[in-house]
Design a protein around this motif. Structure first.
Motif, PDB file in Angstrom:
ATOM      1  N   ALA A 157      58.160 -22.615   3.476  1.00 14.21           N
ATOM      2  CA  ALA A 157      57.113 -21.894   3.075  1.00 14.21           C
ATOM      3  C   ALA A 157      57.083 -20.621   4.218  1.00 14.21           C
ATOM      4  CB  ALA A 157      55.928 -22.951   3.236  1.00 14.21           C
ATOM      5  N   LEU A 158      56.497 -19.676   3.188  1.00 11.71           N
ATOM      6  CA  LEU A 158      55.719 -18.494   4.221  1.00 11.71           C
ATOM      7  C   LEU A 158      55.116 -17.658   4.120  1.00 11.71           C
ATOM      8  CD1 LEU A 158      57.956 -16.292   5.921  1.00 11.71           C
ATOM      9  CD2 LEU A 158      58.276 -15.317   3.513  1.00 11.71           C
ATOM     10  N   VAL A 159      54.518 -17.874   5.037  1.00  9.70           N
ATOM     11  CA  VAL A 159      52.841 -16.848   5.209  1.00  9.70           C
ATOM     12  C   VAL A 159      53.471 -14.767   4.457  1.00  9.70           C
ATOM     13  CG1 VAL A 159      50.774 -15.909   5.964  1.00  9.70           C
ATOM     14  CG2 VAL A 159      51.714 -18.489   6.223  1.00  9.70           C
ATOM     15  N   GLN A 160      52.767 -14.481   3.511  1.00  7.50           N
ATOM     16  CA  GLN A 160      53.173 -13.126   3.583  1.00  7.50           C
ATOM     17  C   GLN A 160      52.388 -12.477   4.140  1.00  7.50           C
ATOM     18  OE1 GLN A 160      50.579 -11.814  -0.288  1.00  7.50           O
ATOM     19  NE2 GLN A 160      53.255 -11.291  -1.151  1.00  7.50           N
ATOM     20  N   ARG A 161      51.520 -12.273   4.787  1.00  5.47           N
ATOM     21  CA  ARG A 161      50.844 -11.128   5.531  1.00  5.47           C
ATOM     22  C   ARG A 161      51.931 -11.565   7.323  1.00  5.47           C
ATOM     23  NH1 ARG A 161      46.873 -10.616   9.953  1.00  5.47           N
ATOM     24  NH2 ARG A 161      46.336 -13.245   9.057  1.00  5.47           N
ATOM     25  N   THR A 162      51.403 -12.537   7.055  1.00 10.59           N
ATOM     26  CA  THR A 162      52.460 -12.907   8.982  1.00 10.59           C
ATOM     27  C   THR A 162      54.146 -12.602   8.966  1.00 10.59           C
ATOM     28  OG1 THR A 162      52.035 -15.432   9.215  1.00 10.59           O
ATOM     29  CG2 THR A 162      49.962 -13.363   9.468  1.00 10.59           C
ATOM     30  N   ARG A 163      54.406 -13.254   8.337  1.00 10.32           N
ATOM     31  CA  ARG A 163      55.650 -13.906   7.941  1.00 10.32           C
ATOM     32  C   ARG A 163      56.257 -15.389   8.463  1.00 10.32           C
ATOM     33  NH1 ARG A 163      56.604 -11.366   3.460  1.00 10.32           N
ATOM     34  NH2 ARG A 163      58.468 -11.594   3.314  1.00 10.32           N
ATOM     35  N   ALA A 164      54.966 -15.976   9.098  1.00 10.23           N
ATOM     36  CA  ALA A 164      55.237 -17.323   9.765  1.00 10.23           C
ATOM     37  C   ALA A 164      55.371 -18.438   8.429  1.00 10.23           C
ATOM     38  CB  ALA A 164      54.147 -18.305  10.457  1.00 10.23           C
ATOM     39  N   THR A 165      56.827 -18.650   9.305  1.00 12.80           N
ATOM     40  CA  THR A 165      57.550 -19.668   8.155  1.00 12.80           C
ATOM     41  C   THR A 165      57.101 -21.861   8.525  1.00 12.80           C
ATOM     42  OG1 THR A 165      58.838 -20.693   9.385  1.00 12.80           O
ATOM     43  CG2 THR A 165      59.305 -18.986   8.164  1.00 12.80           C
ATOM     44  N   GLY A 166      56.559 -22.101   7.682  1.00 11.27           N
ATOM     45  CA  GLY A 166      56.476 -23.853   8.049  1.00 11.27           C
ATOM     46  C   GLY A 166      56.857 -24.620   6.836  1.00 11.27           C
ATOM     47  N   VAL A 167      56.346 -26.123   7.154  1.00 11.57           N
ATOM     48  CA  VAL A 167      56.800 -26.343   6.118  1.00 11.57           C
ATOM     49  C   VAL A 167      55.704 -27.214   5.299  1.00 11.57           C
ATOM     50  CG1 VAL A 167      57.529 -29.303   5.856  1.00 11.57           C
ATOM     51  CG2 VAL A 167      58.907 -27.662   7.897  1.00 11.57           C
ATOM     52  N   LEU A 168      55.478 -27.114   3.223  1.00 15.60           N
ATOM     53  CA  LEU A 168      54.284 -27.481   3.219  1.00 15.60           C
ATOM     54  C   LEU A 168      54.531 -28.397   2.228  1.00 15.60           C
ATOM     55  CD1 LEU A 168      51.978 -25.650   2.206  1.00 15.60           C
ATOM     56  CD2 LEU A 168      53.393 -26.362  -0.490  1.00 15.60           C
ATOM     57  N   ARG A 169      53.091 -29.941   2.735  1.00 15.40           N
ATOM     58  CA  ARG A 169      53.616 -31.091   2.450  1.00 15.40           C
ATOM     59  C   ARG A 169      52.216 -31.826   1.583  1.00 15.40           C
ATOM     60  NH1 ARG A 169      57.255 -33.714   5.646  1.00 15.40           N
ATOM     61  NH2 ARG A 169      57.700 -32.220   7.650  1.00 15.40           N
ATOM     62  N   GLY A 170      52.128 -32.487   0.706  1.00 14.69           N
ATOM     63  CA  GLY A 170      51.921 -32.896  -0.238  1.00 14.69           C
ATOM     64  C   GLY A 170      50.598 -34.218   0.524  1.00 14.69           C
ATOM     65  N   SER A 171      49.848 -34.881  -0.351  1.00 15.25           N
ATOM     66  CA  SER A 171      49.601 -36.299   0.377  1.00 15.25           C
ATOM     67  C   SER A 171      48.935 -36.789  -0.880  1.00 15.25           C
ATOM     68  CB  SER A 171      48.145 -35.443   1.019  1.00 15.25           C
ATOM     69  OG  SER A 171      46.918 -35.208  -0.117  1.00 15.25           O
ATOM     70  N   VAL A 172      48.242 -37.853  -0.328  1.00 19.90           N
ATOM     71  CA  VAL A 172      47.753 -39.048  -1.080  1.00 19.90           C
ATOM     72  C   VAL A 172      46.389 -38.762  -1.708  1.00 19.90           C
ATOM     73  CG1 VAL A 172      47.309 -41.207  -1.255  1.00 19.90           C
ATOM     74  CG2 VAL A 172      48.572 -41.311   0.684  1.00 19.90           C
ATOM     75  N   ASP A 173      45.758 -37.456  -1.324  1.00 24.11           N
ATOM     76  CA  ASP A 173      44.850 -37.147  -2.277  1.00 24.11           C
ATOM     77  C   ASP A 173      45.440 -35.538  -2.975  1.00 24.11           C
ATOM     78  OD1 ASP A 173      44.276 -35.521  -0.858  1.00 24.11           O
ATOM     79  OD2 ASP A 173      42.526 -36.010   0.278  1.00 24.11           O
ATOM     80  N   GLY A 174      46.070 -35.662  -3.156  1.00 29.82           N
ATOM     81  CA  GLY A 174      46.219 -34.138  -3.438  1.00 29.82           C
ATOM     82  C   GLY A 174      46.744 -32.899  -2.806  1.00 29.82           C
ATOM     83  N   GLY A 175      45.949 -32.948  -2.004  1.00 32.15           N
ATOM     84  CA  GLY A 175      45.953 -32.274  -1.023  1.00 32.15           C
ATOM     85  C   GLY A 175      47.208 -31.194  -0.405  1.00 32.15           C
ATOM     86  N   LEU A 176      47.541 -29.910   0.605  1.00 27.92           N
ATOM     87  CA  LEU A 176      48.449 -29.831   0.977  1.00 27.92           C
ATOM     88  C   LEU A 176      48.106 -28.946   1.750  1.00 27.92           C
ATOM     89  CD1 LEU A 176      48.857 -27.091  -2.332  1.00 27.92           C
ATOM     90  CD2 LEU A 176      50.650 -29.372  -1.669  1.00 27.92           C
ATOM     91  N   THR A 177      49.204 -28.807   3.021  1.00 28.25           N
ATOM     92  CA  THR A 177      48.924 -28.751   4.664  1.00 28.25           C
ATOM     93  C   THR A 177      50.248 -28.051   4.476  1.00 28.25           C
ATOM     94  OG1 THR A 177      49.117 -30.720   5.272  1.00 28.25           O
ATOM     95  CG2 THR A 177      47.211 -30.150   4.922  1.00 28.25           C
ATOM     96  N   MET A 178      50.197 -26.631   5.712  1.00 28.86           N
ATOM     97  CA  MET A 178      51.678 -26.220   6.489  1.00 28.86           C
ATOM     98  C   MET A 178      51.532 -26.603   7.390  1.00 28.86           C
ATOM     99  SD  MET A 178      52.430 -22.348   5.473  1.00 28.86           S
ATOM    100  CE  MET A 178      53.926 -21.467   5.737  1.00 28.86           C
ATOM    101  N   ASP A 179      52.316 -27.494   8.101  1.00 28.26           N
ATOM    102  CA  ASP A 179      52.923 -28.027   9.121  1.00 28.26           C
ATOM    103  C   ASP A 179      53.901 -26.831  10.039  1.00 28.26           C
ATOM    104  OD1 ASP A 179      51.262 -30.195   8.360  1.00 28.26           O
ATOM    105  OD2 ASP A 179      52.731 -31.214   8.115  1.00 28.26           O
TER     106      ASP A 179
END
Length: 285
Positions: free
Chosen positions: A187-209
């Motif tokens: 994944a990529l943050v559009q404004r800052t151009r910072a990259t990371g890895v988007l992950r799902g979870s058991v409860d359906g939430g999304l986090t960017m690591d």
């Protein structure tokens, strides 16, 4: 003691004969005389006198006749009632079908417009299967390898990335949602151009690591696919940042991302059958 009753004499038949003869004479004279004849004048006079009385009688009896007609409307047969009920049920069914078709048409128009605007080579599909448990983030679409759908193809909606095809059969395919705990996307943050890895979870939430602390995102920042890893093409909308927790002792901040895709009520989706050109602004914006 009552005396003997006098015997009643039978009516003379000559009276009846005379009355009939007189009636015949009057009818003959009435027919032969003109409109100004005496019998016609007498008849019109009687009608003129009787008309007000008839009008009063009609006015007096109108409520009774109206009530009788109204009550008579309730005397429908069981067959009539059953027929009306059947017609009402059929009209309700047709109305529901037309409303469902209208809603589906609106959703499909949005999908088609989204694909055309983003220049995507995609095929529309209907959701025919949903997760069997809260632990499984997989849906089934009505397209398979006979439609050109193969494992690994991205699946989108007008609101953003849905997931990825993980199994394709003759007429259907299984799609692992991006919110599933086994999913991951570069994944990529559009404004800052910072990259990371988007992950799902058991409860359906999304986090960017694994986002560099030098490029901390803010709430409301748009998150896109970065194109790294070869799973999703670059520039597809994922969601937006809703929470950032950057504690001093942590190597990477905790970033929570929210998708706008209605996963629980998703009915149609697009299978991306070939990679589109990179969309820096985000295909879903």
């Amino acid at each position: 003691m009552a005396g003997p009753q006098p015997e009643q004499r039978p009516a003379s038949p000559w009276l009846l004969v005379g009355a009939v003869a007189l009636s015949l004479v009057l009818v003959t004279v009435y027919v032969k005389e003109g409109d100004r004849g005496p019998l016609h004048l007498v008849r019109r006079g009687v009608q003129a006198v009787a008309a007000p009385v008839a009008a009063v009688g009609d006015w007096v009896t109108w409520p009774v006749r109206a009530a009788t007609t109204w009550v008579g409307g309730f005397t429908m047969s069981k067959a009539d009632v059953a027929e009306l009920q059947a017609q009402n049920a059929e009209l309700r069914k047709r109305n529901a079908e037309l409303e469902e078709a209208r809603l589906e048409n609106e959703r499909l128009k949005k999908l088609v417009g989204f694909a055309e605007a983003a220049g995507l080579d995609a095929k529309g599909a209907h959701v025919i299967g949903r997760p069997s448990s809260t632990w499984e983030g997989v849906v089934v679409l009505d397209l398979g390898f006979e439609d050109g759908v193969t494992t690994g193809m991205p699946v989108l909606s007008a609101q953003g990335v849905v997931g990825q095809v993980v199994e394709s059969t003759l007429g259907s395919c299984r799609v692992r949602l991006i919110t599933d705990q086994r999913s991951g996307a570069a994944a990529l943050v559009q404004r800052t151009r910072a990259t990371g890895v988007l992950r799902g979870s058991v409860d359906g939430g999304l986090t960017m690591d694994f986002v560099d602390r030098k490029f901390l995102p803010q709430r409301g920042d748009v998150v896109l696919t970065s194109g790294l890893g070869g799973v999703y093409p670059k520039g597809l909308l994922i969601g937006e940042v809703v929470d950032v927790d950057a504690r001093p002792g942590d190597l990477f901040p905790d970033i929570v991302v929210e998708s706008k895709v209605p996963f629980a009520s998703l009915e149609e989706a697009l299978v991306l059958v070939s990679a589109p050109p990179a969309v820096e602004g985000g295909a879903g914006e």
